[in-house]
Design an enzyme around this catalytic site. Sequence first.
Site, PDB file in Angstrom:
ATOM      1  N   GLY A 224       0.814  -1.194  -0.143  1.00  0.00           N
ATOM      2  CA  GLY A 224      -0.150  -0.041  -0.123  1.00  0.00           C
ATOM      3  C   GLY A 224       0.793   1.257  -0.026  1.00  0.00           C
ATOM      4  O   GLY A 224       0.312   2.511  -0.017  1.00  0.00           O
TER       5      GLY A 224
ATOM      6  N   CYS B  75      -0.319   3.465  -2.991  1.00  0.00           N
ATOM      7  CA  CYS B  75      -1.571   4.172  -2.856  1.00  0.00           C
ATOM      8  C   CYS B  75      -1.391   5.222  -1.788  1.00  0.00           C
ATOM      9  O   CYS B  75      -1.897   6.547  -1.976  1.00  0.00           O
ATOM     10  CB  CYS B  75      -2.414   3.326  -2.239  1.00  0.00           C
ATOM     11  SG  CYS B  75      -2.684   1.637  -3.186  1.00  0.00           S
TER      12      CYS B  75
HETATM   13  N1  LIG Z   1      11.290   0.101   2.131  1.00  0.00           N
HETATM   14  C1  LIG Z   1      11.123   1.586   1.966  1.00  0.00           C
HETATM   15  N2  LIG Z   1      11.413   2.291   2.585  1.00  0.00           N
HETATM   16  C2  LIG Z   1      11.175   3.756   2.391  1.00  0.00           C
HETATM   17  N3  LIG Z   1      10.305   4.181   1.431  1.00  0.00           N
HETATM   18  C3  LIG Z   1       9.962   3.266   0.540  1.00  0.00           C
HETATM   19  C4  LIG Z   1      10.267   1.798   0.692  1.00  0.00           C
HETATM   20  N4  LIG Z   1       9.577   1.015  -0.191  1.00  0.00           N
HETATM   21  C5  LIG Z   1       8.704   2.171  -0.858  1.00  0.00           C
HETATM   22  N5  LIG Z   1       8.957   3.204  -0.577  1.00  0.00           N
HETATM   23  C6  LIG Z   1       8.466   4.546  -1.085  1.00  0.00           C
HETATM   24  O1  LIG Z   1       7.066   4.335  -0.801  1.00  0.00           O
HETATM   25  C7  LIG Z   1       6.753   5.182  -2.090  1.00  0.00           C
HETATM   26  C8  LIG Z   1       5.749   4.340  -2.958  1.00  0.00           C
HETATM   27  O2  LIG Z   1       6.741   3.520  -3.802  1.00  0.00           O
HETATM   28  P1  LIG Z   1       6.683   1.937  -4.584  1.00  0.00           P
HETATM   29  O3  LIG Z   1       6.548   1.096  -3.323  1.00  0.00           O
HETATM   30  O4  LIG Z   1       7.622   1.929  -5.531  1.00  0.00           O
HETATM   31  O5  LIG Z   1       5.395   2.131  -5.158  1.00  0.00           O
HETATM   32  P2  LIG Z   1       4.085   1.047  -5.464  1.00  0.00           P
HETATM   33  O6  LIG Z   1       3.744   0.803  -4.104  1.00  0.00           O
HETATM   34  O7  LIG Z   1       3.311   1.604  -6.278  1.00  0.00           O
HETATM   35  O8  LIG Z   1       4.788  -0.176  -5.906  1.00  0.00           O
HETATM   36  C9  LIG Z   1       7.799   5.851  -2.964  1.00  0.00           C
HETATM   37  O9  LIG Z   1       8.235   6.958  -2.471  1.00  0.00           O
HETATM   38  C10 LIG Z   1       8.845   4.810  -2.391  1.00  0.00           C
HETATM   39  O10 LIG Z   1      10.230   5.267  -2.373  1.00  0.00           O
HETATM   40  C1  LIG Z   2      -7.420  -2.632  -4.624  1.00  0.00           C
HETATM   41  C2  LIG Z   2      -5.845  -2.290  -4.589  1.00  0.00           C
HETATM   42  N1  LIG Z   2      -5.384  -1.190  -5.255  1.00  0.00           N
HETATM   43  C3  LIG Z   2      -3.881  -0.841  -5.470  1.00  0.00           C
HETATM   44  C4  LIG Z   2      -3.118  -1.971  -4.792  1.00  0.00           C
HETATM   45  C5  LIG Z   2      -1.835  -1.805  -5.208  1.00  0.00           C
HETATM   46  O1  LIG Z   2      -0.966  -1.597  -4.006  1.00  0.00           O
HETATM   47  P1  LIG Z   2       0.597  -2.356  -3.686  1.00  0.00           P
HETATM   48  O2  LIG Z   2       1.302  -2.089  -5.056  1.00  0.00           O
HETATM   49  O3  LIG Z   2       1.451  -1.443  -2.659  1.00  0.00           O
HETATM   50  O4  LIG Z   2       0.528  -3.747  -3.510  1.00  0.00           O
HETATM   51  C6  LIG Z   2      -3.662  -3.172  -4.278  1.00  0.00           C
HETATM   52  N2  LIG Z   2      -2.970  -4.063  -4.088  1.00  0.00           N
HETATM   53  N3  LIG Z   2      -4.818  -3.187  -4.410  1.00  0.00           N
END
Ligand SMILES: Nc1ncnc2c1ncn2[C@@H]1O[C@H](COP(=O)(O)OP(=O)(O)O)[C@@H](O)[C@H]1O
Ligand SMILES: Cc1ncc(COP(=O)(O)O)c(N)n1
Length: 548
Positions: free
Chosen positions: A264, A267
Amino acid sequence: MAAAPQQSVHPSLPSSTSTLRLLISSSPRRPPPPPPRARRYNRLAASASAAREMPWPHVLTVAGSDSGGGAGIQADIKACAALGAYCSSVVTAVTAQNTAGVQGIHVVPEEFIREQLNSVLSDMSVDVVKTGMLPSIGVVRVLCESLKKFPVKALVVDPVMVSTSGDILSESSTLSVYRDELFAMADIVTPNVKEASRLLGGVSLRTVSDMRNAAESIYKFGPKHVLVKGGDMLESSDATDVFFDGKEFIELHAHRIKTHNTHGTGCTLASCIASELAKGATMLHAVQVAKNFVESALHHSKDLVIGNGPQGPFDHLFKLKCPPYNVGSQPSFKPDQLFLYAVTDSGMNKKWGRSIKEAVQAAIEGGATIVQLREKDSETREFLEAAKACMEICKSSGVPLLINDRVDIALACNADGVHVGQSDMSAHEVRELLGPGKIIGVSCKTPAQAQQAWNDGADYIGCGGVFPTSTKANNPTLGFDGLKTVCLASKLPVVAIGGINASNAGSVMELGLPNLKGVAVVSALFDRPSVVAETRNMKSILTNTSRT
Ligand SMILES: Nc1ncnc2c1ncn2[C@@H]1O[C@H](COP(=O)(O)OP(=O)(O)O)[C@@H](O)[C@H]1O
Ligand SMILES: Cc1ncc(COP(=O)(O)O)c(N)n1
Ligand SMILES: [Mg+2]
């Protein structure tokens, strides 16, 4: 891998929506009178609003529900609540999801998504729309039509396609409408590296330079800003995101928190950006606040355990559990702030008949770029009062205030950080207490100590005494050679300290050591009749040296 999204309705619901409408419309139209308590609150609220309008920033999230509560609509509502925004929600799909992955998806019928959008946008004043899971082309088109009918101040598009667990959340055919229709309406688009790659036909993104190229290419689809998120670049020790506004690339760095609880994050980041935009922030500031929030939330939740799967949720409302002083929301430390580091001394203040507050005020007026209160013999209560007063001065002038050694005082006055010596609490322990948003400095005399400070999560080191000094007893002098050795070994920025004054400060900076960012000064500023004049003089010496 979850089944491809399907449109369906639960069997226990009435077989046609018209039956449901009938049920709703046959219920009494007139609302029941409010109970006496509620009426009393309404009266109070009415009289208060006459005196002061209370704006409530409003974000509408258009996203999927996550039954596990970690991502999707559930994350969005919690993130907005944590940042003080109101969050309404249009549910595009209902997922059966937990910490192991996505087990099933029910897509909400397009017409009903249109109806939800209409209900909210026609009645409530929405500031910002944030999108998450948009499962099909039809859903993206319905959204674009509603946004044209009901324009909002800003649109944040998180192009959710595949969950971190690897499950497909949006048909691959949506890629084209995202690119051709929705992006052009967006103020910011926030793909993670996998999404950026899919949007660009499968290019590989391995480095920050790849992320920059991807941001630039996605910008060409028409959004005003792009943020390529690097949370999934697991081999990197930082969590680096790349922001692009069409002219400039800005790399945003955070400590990579070692935790499984990252479900999450995407999001949450997008909802935080939306909340800050709803409050009126500029885009870059909104992104910085959002990134700091995610980093802090992950830090505070890193050891929580919920569910048995590989990817747990984190606590968006962590601030409720920690005292207000434990929460850092200020932009992170910039090493250039070490340029002219003023360190106060209680003995000198007494000698010259100044209060701590007067000394700090004068140093800031003279151009100090960071201040440390080093009060070795003040009473705790008196020191705390003075520290609170200094915090106000420092906050209003944007100069960070650090406290020497006393973590309790730093917490109680919400100082920007703490500086510790080798016999004080370790930087690691200080970090545990202060959280990731605060500045931590450590005094180091050797390469081994500098390495330890880095391991412990410090932000900078103080290295000295460079020259003999009277402010510290039994303090061996390192000289230029010792300073050089430590600077070359240190992965952290360094500030030189110990006997530095107007006649030798220039020679310290002229050593030209790349990570030597400034000088810390005690007597040469505070053991003098005019702190303002001495600080100003020191500032001009340093500025002139760094120009040459
Ligand atoms: N382990 C972590 N420590 C610090 N920041 C994090 C970590 N994992 C993700 N983030 C940050 O959380 C935000 C969401 O990024 P990301 O996880 O790449 O997106 P998504 O959830 O869409 O895959 C970004 O700003 C990323 O740098
Ligand atoms: C309903 C819904 N919306 C978005 C994400 C993405 O979240 P994430 O990439 O952090 O698993 C998810 N897993 N479920
Ligand atoms: Mg993530």
